[in-house]
Design a protein around this motif. Sequence first.
Motif, PDB file in Angstrom:
ATOM      1  N   ASP A  82       4.947  11.886  -8.267  1.00  0.00           N
ATOM      2  CA  ASP A  82       6.127  12.457  -8.920  1.00  0.00           C
ATOM      3  C   ASP A  82       7.384  11.672  -8.569  1.00  0.00           C
ATOM      4  OD1 ASP A  82       4.651  14.442 -10.134  1.00  0.00           O
ATOM      5  OD2 ASP A  82       4.935  15.875  -8.490  1.00  0.00           O
ATOM      6  N   ALA A  83       7.528  11.329  -7.290  1.00  0.00           N
ATOM      7  CA  ALA A  83       8.708  10.567  -6.862  1.00  0.00           C
ATOM      8  C   ALA A  83       8.718   9.174  -7.484  1.00  0.00           C
ATOM      9  CB  ALA A  83       8.736  10.468  -5.339  1.00  0.00           C
ATOM     10  N   LEU A  84       7.552   8.532  -7.560  1.00  0.00           N
ATOM     11  CA  LEU A  84       7.475   7.193  -8.148  1.00  0.00           C
ATOM     12  C   LEU A  84       7.795   7.227  -9.644  1.00  0.00           C
ATOM     13  CD1 LEU A  84       4.311   5.830  -6.308  1.00  0.00           C
ATOM     14  CD2 LEU A  84       6.661   5.029  -6.030  1.00  0.00           C
ATOM     15  N   ARG A  85       7.306   8.249 -10.337  1.00  0.00           N
ATOM     16  CA  ARG A  85       7.626   8.376 -11.763  1.00  0.00           C
ATOM     17  C   ARG A  85       9.139   8.525 -11.962  1.00  0.00           C
ATOM     18  NH1 ARG A  85       2.521  10.970 -12.425  1.00  0.00           N
ATOM     19  NH2 ARG A  85       3.368  12.959 -11.636  1.00  0.00           N
ATOM     20  N   ALA A  86       9.756   9.312 -11.085  1.00  0.00           N
ATOM     21  CA  ALA A  86      11.207   9.501 -11.181  1.00  0.00           C
ATOM     22  C   ALA A  86      11.964   8.194 -10.970  1.00  0.00           C
ATOM     23  CB  ALA A  86      11.659  10.549 -10.162  1.00  0.00           C
ATOM     24  N   GLU A  87      11.367   7.278 -10.193  1.00  0.00           N
ATOM     25  CA  GLU A  87      11.986   5.972  -9.928  1.00  0.00           C
ATOM     26  C   GLU A  87      11.624   4.929 -10.983  1.00  0.00           C
ATOM     27  OE1 GLU A  87      10.667   4.941  -6.060  1.00  0.00           O
ATOM     28  OE2 GLU A  87      11.692   6.613  -5.058  1.00  0.00           O
ATOM     29  N   GLY A  88      10.805   5.311 -11.953  1.00  0.00           N
ATOM     30  CA  GLY A  88      10.445   4.388 -13.028  1.00  0.00           C
ATOM     31  C   GLY A  88       9.300   3.461 -12.694  1.00  0.00           C
ATOM     32  N   VAL A  89       8.541   3.786 -11.635  1.00  0.00           N
ATOM     33  CA  VAL A  89       7.386   2.967 -11.258  1.00  0.00           C
ATOM     34  C   VAL A  89       6.160   3.417 -12.060  1.00  0.00           C
ATOM     35  CG1 VAL A  89       5.827   2.306  -9.383  1.00  0.00           C
ATOM     36  CG2 VAL A  89       8.283   2.572  -8.943  1.00  0.00           C
ATOM     37  N   ASN A  90       5.451   2.453 -12.640  1.00  0.00           N
ATOM     38  CA  ASN A  90       4.275   2.759 -13.454  1.00  0.00           C
ATOM     39  C   ASN A  90       2.953   2.534 -12.731  1.00  0.00           C
ATOM     40  OD1 ASN A  90       6.376   1.124 -15.549  1.00  0.00           O
ATOM     41  ND2 ASN A  90       5.784   3.204 -16.129  1.00  0.00           N
ATOM     42  N   LEU A  91       2.938   1.529 -11.859  1.00  0.00           N
ATOM     43  CA  LEU A  91       1.713   1.153 -11.155  1.00  0.00           C
ATOM     44  C   LEU A  91       2.027   0.876  -9.691  1.00  0.00           C
ATOM     45  CD1 LEU A  91       0.429  -1.422 -13.811  1.00  0.00           C
ATOM     46  CD2 LEU A  91      -0.646   0.782 -13.380  1.00  0.00           C
ATOM     47  N   VAL A  92       1.038   1.106  -8.836  1.00  0.00           N
ATOM     48  CA  VAL A  92       1.176   0.779  -7.420  1.00  0.00           C
ATOM     49  C   VAL A  92      -0.051  -0.005  -6.981  1.00  0.00           C
ATOM     50  CG1 VAL A  92       1.308   1.666  -5.059  1.00  0.00           C
ATOM     51  CG2 VAL A  92       2.578   2.808  -6.887  1.00  0.00           C
ATOM     52  N   PHE A  93       0.179  -1.148  -6.344  1.00  0.00           N
ATOM     53  CA  PHE A  93      -0.885  -1.915  -5.709  1.00  0.00           C
ATOM     54  C   PHE A  93      -0.782  -1.697  -4.203  1.00  0.00           C
ATOM     55  CE2 PHE A  93      -2.610  -5.447  -8.569  1.00  0.00           C
ATOM     56  CZ  PHE A  93      -3.923  -5.084  -8.314  1.00  0.00           C
ATOM     57  N   ARG A  94      -1.864  -1.265  -3.567  1.00  0.00           N
ATOM     58  CA  ARG A  94      -1.916  -1.238  -2.114  1.00  0.00           C
ATOM     59  C   ARG A  94      -2.894  -2.309  -1.657  1.00  0.00           C
ATOM     60  NH1 ARG A  94      -1.451   4.901   0.460  1.00  0.00           N
ATOM     61  NH2 ARG A  94       0.813   5.039   0.122  1.00  0.00           N
ATOM     62  N   ILE A  95      -2.430  -3.165  -0.753  1.00  0.00           N
ATOM     63  CA  ILE A  95      -3.213  -4.303  -0.292  1.00  0.00           C
ATOM     64  C   ILE A  95      -3.544  -4.137   1.188  1.00  0.00           C
ATOM     65  CG2 ILE A  95      -3.258  -6.806  -0.013  1.00  0.00           C
ATOM     66  CD1 ILE A  95      -3.282  -5.859  -2.931  1.00  0.00           C
ATOM     67  N   LYS A  96      -4.835  -4.185   1.499  1.00  0.00           N
ATOM     68  CA  LYS A  96      -5.297  -4.112   2.886  1.00  0.00           C
ATOM     69  C   LYS A  96      -6.008  -5.415   3.233  1.00  0.00           C
ATOM     70  CE  LYS A  96      -8.208  -1.464   6.087  1.00  0.00           C
ATOM     71  NZ  LYS A  96      -9.156  -0.326   6.246  1.00  0.00           N
ATOM     72  N   VAL A  97      -5.680  -5.981   4.387  1.00  0.00           N
ATOM     73  CA  VAL A  97      -6.246  -7.261   4.817  1.00  0.00           C
ATOM     74  C   VAL A  97      -6.834  -7.114   6.212  1.00  0.00           C
ATOM     75  CG1 VAL A  97      -5.757  -9.702   5.245  1.00  0.00           C
ATOM     76  CG2 VAL A  97      -4.520  -8.494   3.430  1.00  0.00           C
ATOM     77  N   TRP A  98      -8.051  -7.632   6.396  1.00  0.00           N
ATOM     78  CA  TRP A  98      -8.630  -7.679   7.734  1.00  0.00           C
ATOM     79  C   TRP A  98      -9.632  -8.824   7.820  1.00  0.00           C
ATOM     80  CZ3 TRP A  98     -10.269  -4.246   4.038  1.00  0.00           C
ATOM     81  CH2 TRP A  98     -11.637  -4.137   3.808  1.00  0.00           C
ATOM     82  N   GLN A  99     -10.010  -9.159   9.044  1.00  0.00           N
ATOM     83  CA  GLN A  99     -10.965 -10.242   9.270  1.00  0.00           C
ATOM     84  C   GLN A  99     -12.173  -9.729  10.037  1.00  0.00           C
ATOM     85  OE1 GLN A  99      -9.429 -14.085  10.587  1.00  0.00           O
ATOM     86  NE2 GLN A  99      -7.361 -13.474   9.988  1.00  0.00           N
ATOM     87  N   THR A 100     -13.363 -10.150   9.573  1.00  0.00           N
ATOM     88  CA  THR A 100     -14.588  -9.911  10.309  1.00  0.00           C
ATOM     89  C   THR A 100     -14.900 -11.185  11.094  1.00  0.00           C
ATOM     90  OG1 THR A 100     -16.059 -10.738   8.564  1.00  0.00           O
ATOM     91  CG2 THR A 100     -15.374  -8.432   8.421  1.00  0.00           C
ATOM     92  N   GLN A 101     -16.059 -11.229  11.733  1.00  0.00           N
ATOM     93  CA  GLN A 101     -16.433 -12.446  12.465  1.00  0.00           C
ATOM     94  C   GLN A 101     -16.633 -13.632  11.530  1.00  0.00           C
ATOM     95  OE1 GLN A 101     -19.896 -11.466  14.820  1.00  0.00           O
ATOM     96  NE2 GLN A 101     -18.667 -10.599  16.484  1.00  0.00           N
TER      97      GLN A 101
END
Length: 422
Positions: A82-101
């Motif tokens: 709801d807050a993002l719509r009020a700010e005019g945001v249409n899409l959200v990308f969340r990026i997670k990065v990690w390393q294995t062995q």
Amino acid sequence: MKKLFVVVWMCVGVLFAKVDATLEVVKQVGNAPTILIQTIEGGGELAPKISRMLMADLKITGHFKAQEAQNAVLEEEVINFDALRAEGVNLVFRIKVWQTQENLVVKALLYDVNLSRLVLDKEYSTKEIASYPMIVHRIAIEANDYIKAPKVDWLNRKVVLAYYTKSGESKIIQADYTLSFVETLVEGGLNIFPKWANKEQSAIYYTKYLDKPTLFKYDLKTGQTTQMFNSNGMLVVSDVSKDSSKLLVTMAPKDQADVFLYDVAKNSFQQITKYRGIDVSGNFIDEEQRIMFISDRLGYPNIFGVSIMGESMGAVEQMVYHGRNNNAANAYGEYIVYSSRESSEEFGRNTFNLYLVSSKSDFIRRLTANGVNQLPRFSSDGETIMYLKHQENQSALGIIRLNYNKTFLFPLKEGVIQSMDW
């Protein structure tokens, strides 16, 4: 001197469907969806780099208004749609990065704010951490495909280029279009004019100067190098057929540069041009039934076309009527992009600008305004042009998004680029 001139010459040489009722995309940036990129905490220094590169990719497409969140978020943090719509945001990308062995892993979570739900959840991994830009480009393509915008698969195509390291030596590398990821393929000696050998980009052709110019093929999958043939004067592969079975080659077996058609399976040559001057840089056009090439038969370099059967079987046609020194060209459908020299400095660097023309009308469009702009190449969809820009002793790859009037430059950190293929 003529041989040297030829080598130097060639060196310079929607609409959109709806995703839902509230998210409609059109070409104008003002109506493009706003996408917010958030980095999930715990990814180290590489995580924000990946987020910033993703934001740049999305902006380059011309299909998004991209912005990066100021602070990292917790993985369990709930999205306030709801807050993002009020700010005019249409899409959200969340990026997670990690390393294995063994691997670097990047997880991309795409949320449609208007639908209030997750629409993409995908993991990408690589054993080579330095190749993370290729992962970023694939993620950007996924977002672009989700909104059903025109394809931007060119983001993930690699560039192969040769650049001078010192006098008499050059190196061939492959890279992403931003030159953020770079991998050496060939080094030692003078290695120039690399050309992708197939659409899969699994092999290249290149010229190496031994006792005479010699053509080699390098297989990226096996690391095997195969010597093919040589020629007096010069030897350059300028184009490869769609099925990879035939090459257009500029050679000067009798000290005269001409365009030849080489059949890979038969190891045979067919001479296409036979002019007593300079004919170079052949390109397949018109469903590979004709060839476009550069020639000085008007007394200055210009662009011509001829049947695939060769000059003896059909008339040579002048294809461009603007400019007095047009030394490099590429075609897509009816459109031709070419480099034209626009100054005549006896000492110092001349100006070369790019122009776009139609073979079916008087349409002409200037694409660059300054510097030395050369070797233009269309993307597979014809909406983007890559080229080389030399300015103030620095080389860069240029990207022109034709339908969006945007140009981007990505400089090479060291050396001067000799040639490239995309």
